[in-house]
Scaffold this motif. Structure first.
Motif, short mmCIF file in Angstrom:
data_model
loop_
_atom_site.label_atom_id
_atom_site.label_comp_id
_atom_site.label_asym_id
_atom_site.label_seq_id
_atom_site.Cartn_x
_atom_site.Cartn_y
_atom_site.Cartn_z
N VAL A 148 0.83 -1.21 0.00
CA VAL A 148 0.00 0.00 0.00
C VAL A 148 0.86 1.26 0.00
O VAL A 148 0.34 2.36 -0.13
CB VAL A 148 -0.97 0.03 1.20
CG1 VAL A 148 -1.95 -1.12 1.15
CG2 VAL A 148 -0.21 0.05 2.52
N GLY A 149 2.19 1.08 0.17
CA GLY A 149 3.08 2.23 0.10
C GLY A 149 3.59 2.73 1.44
O GLY A 149 3.94 3.90 1.56
N LYS A 150 3.67 1.86 2.45
CA LYS A 150 4.14 2.31 3.77
C LYS A 150 5.61 2.75 3.72
O LYS A 150 5.98 3.82 4.21
CB LYS A 150 3.96 1.18 4.80
CG LYS A 150 2.51 0.78 5.05
CD LYS A 150 2.40 -0.25 6.15
CE LYS A 150 3.10 -1.55 5.82
NZ LYS A 150 2.52 -2.23 4.62
N THR A 151 6.45 1.90 3.13
CA THR A 151 7.88 2.23 3.04
C THR A 151 8.10 3.43 2.12
O THR A 151 8.92 4.31 2.43
CB THR A 151 8.68 1.02 2.54
OG1 THR A 151 8.44 -0.10 3.42
CG2 THR A 151 10.17 1.32 2.52
N SER A 152 7.38 3.49 1.01
CA SER A 152 7.49 4.65 0.12
C SER A 152 7.07 5.92 0.83
O SER A 152 7.65 6.99 0.61
CB SER A 152 6.62 4.44 -1.13
OG SER A 152 7.08 3.34 -1.90
N PHE A 153 6.06 5.82 1.67
CA PHE A 153 5.58 6.97 2.43
C PHE A 153 6.70 7.50 3.34
O PHE A 153 6.94 8.71 3.41
CB PHE A 153 4.36 6.56 3.26
CG PHE A 153 3.81 7.63 4.15
CD1 PHE A 153 2.84 8.51 3.68
CD2 PHE A 153 4.24 7.77 5.46
CE1 PHE A 153 2.32 9.50 4.49
CE2 PHE A 153 3.73 8.76 6.29
CZ PHE A 153 2.77 9.63 5.80
N TYR A 207 -6.40 1.85 -5.20
CA TYR A 207 -6.82 0.86 -6.19
C TYR A 207 -7.26 -0.45 -5.54
O TYR A 207 -7.81 -1.31 -6.24
CB TYR A 207 -5.67 0.57 -7.16
CG TYR A 207 -5.32 1.73 -8.06
CD1 TYR A 207 -5.98 1.91 -9.28
CD2 TYR A 207 -4.35 2.64 -7.71
CE1 TYR A 207 -5.67 2.97 -10.12
CE2 TYR A 207 -4.02 3.71 -8.54
CZ TYR A 207 -4.69 3.86 -9.73
OH TYR A 207 -4.38 4.92 -10.55
N LYS A 208 -6.97 -0.62 -4.25
CA LYS A 208 -7.28 -1.90 -3.59
C LYS A 208 -7.88 -1.61 -2.22
O LYS A 208 -7.17 -1.57 -1.21
CB LYS A 208 -6.00 -2.74 -3.45
CG LYS A 208 -5.37 -3.15 -4.78
CD LYS A 208 -4.15 -4.02 -4.58
CE LYS A 208 -3.02 -3.29 -3.89
NZ LYS A 208 -1.78 -4.11 -3.81
N LEU A 209 -9.18 -1.41 -2.18
CA LEU A 209 -9.86 -1.07 -0.93
C LEU A 209 -10.43 -2.28 -0.21
O LEU A 209 -10.94 -2.14 0.90
CB LEU A 209 -10.98 -0.05 -1.19
CG LEU A 209 -10.53 1.33 -1.68
CD1 LEU A 209 -11.75 2.25 -1.84
CD2 LEU A 209 -9.53 1.96 -0.73
#
Length: 316
Positions: free
Chosen positions: A25-30, A191-193
């Protein structure tokens, strides 16, 4: 249910920000987006790339402690001791952006070393055993926002047997972090809820800490403004069906990565959301003392309720 004791280190520690979400979901990217660079050991990809809890903290040395470190080797933890409050400067959104892309020295510390020092807030994590400690790390680097808070990256929540076969008490660890954190960020992919049963279970674990919870709808730039309204509504429906709270958690909409944006129709809104979220994080130290007082008061109320129930049972 017993709660972990509050150590002296808990009173002195910087505010912790726990990131929770399903995988990719983008935790590391966040976190990388806030830091302006990647931190030691971070990996990003469409599959599950983070299989450990990583405390991203402030530090200014390049010393690295290998896995399985003994307490005697834990002297490098000096770089992880929170800076004195007088040395912490207020971080503005503009400063956070200015540091984006700037090379910074980084280092990492293994879980055994991290928990071996009783003067760190992570000392009581030792109770979760060796399998967990092998999946616990600390990364240190001199990013400005880390003078204000410590960021906790967590493994993505999986589905089915993969989630239940981690080799340690994942839910117990999440509960520990929820109790010790000042902010809990639930990240969702626009995109993935769909929520797995396992992720719902994790969300229920933090119900008692709903005032700490904020929701981040990530990767939203790829969705048109009209569709984004529908996605936002679906997200609120899904979250409200799991977390029963008097107030709906604050939701921040954005795309927290350094890729070019696809739809710019809501650029102003997303930039405003980003500014609000960063401001919420960097002002946590101002509320840190009150949060600690509230936690002590909450525990006192729990003790009083249990005392009254025990008295009723003995009197009955």
């Amino acid at each position: 249910m017993a709660e972990p004791a509050l150590s002296e280190a808990w009173f002195d520690a910087k505010p912790m920000v726990l990131l929770i979400g399903q995988y990719s979901v983008g935790k590391t990217s966040f976190i990388n987006y806030l830091l302006g660079r990647s931190f030691a050991g971070s990996r990003i990809g469409p599959e599950m790339t983070t299989d450990r809890f990583v405390a991203v903290m402030y530090g200014d040395t390049e010393k690295t402690t290998p896995g399985g470190s003994s307490p005697a080797e834990a002297g490098c933890l000096q770089m992880l001791v929170p800076a004195h409050a007088g040395e912490v400067a207020v971080l503005s959104v503009r400063a956070a952006r200015a540091h984006r892309g700037t090379p910074l020295p980084a280092s990492s510390v293994a879980g055994n070393a991290l928990t071996s020092q009783p003067d760190t807030p992570f000392h009581t994590l030792k109770k979760f055993g060796t399998n967990f400690l092998n999946r616990l790390e600390a990364a240190a680097l001199p990013a400005p926002i880390l003078k204000r808070v410590t960021l906790i990256d967590s493994p993505g929540v999986l589905s089915g047997e993969k989630q239940r076969e981690r080799g340690y008490d994942y839910n117990g660890v999440v509960r520990w972090y929820a109790q010790h954190s000042d902010r809990i960020l639930l990240l969702f992919d626009a995109y993935k809820l769909d929520l797995s049963d396992e992720f719902k279970d994790v969300m229920r674990l933090i119900q008692g800490y709903d005032k700490k919870v904020r929701v981040v709808l990530n990767k939203a730039d790829g969705i048109s403004p009209q569709d984004l309204m529908r996605v936002y509504g679906a997200l609120m429906w899904n979250v409200g069906g799991v977390i029963s709270a008097a107030e709906v958690p604050r939701v921040y909409i954005g795309s927290f990565w350094d890729r070019p944006w696809m739809h710019v129709g809501m650029l102003d809104l997303m930039e405003a959301e980003e500014n609000d979220l960063i401001e919420d994080l960097v002002t946590l130290p101002q509320n840190n003392v009150m949060n600690k007082i509230n936690e002590i008061a909450r525990r006192a109320r729990v003790v009083e309720v249990r005392r009254m129930r025990l008295g009723e049972l003995q009197g009955g």
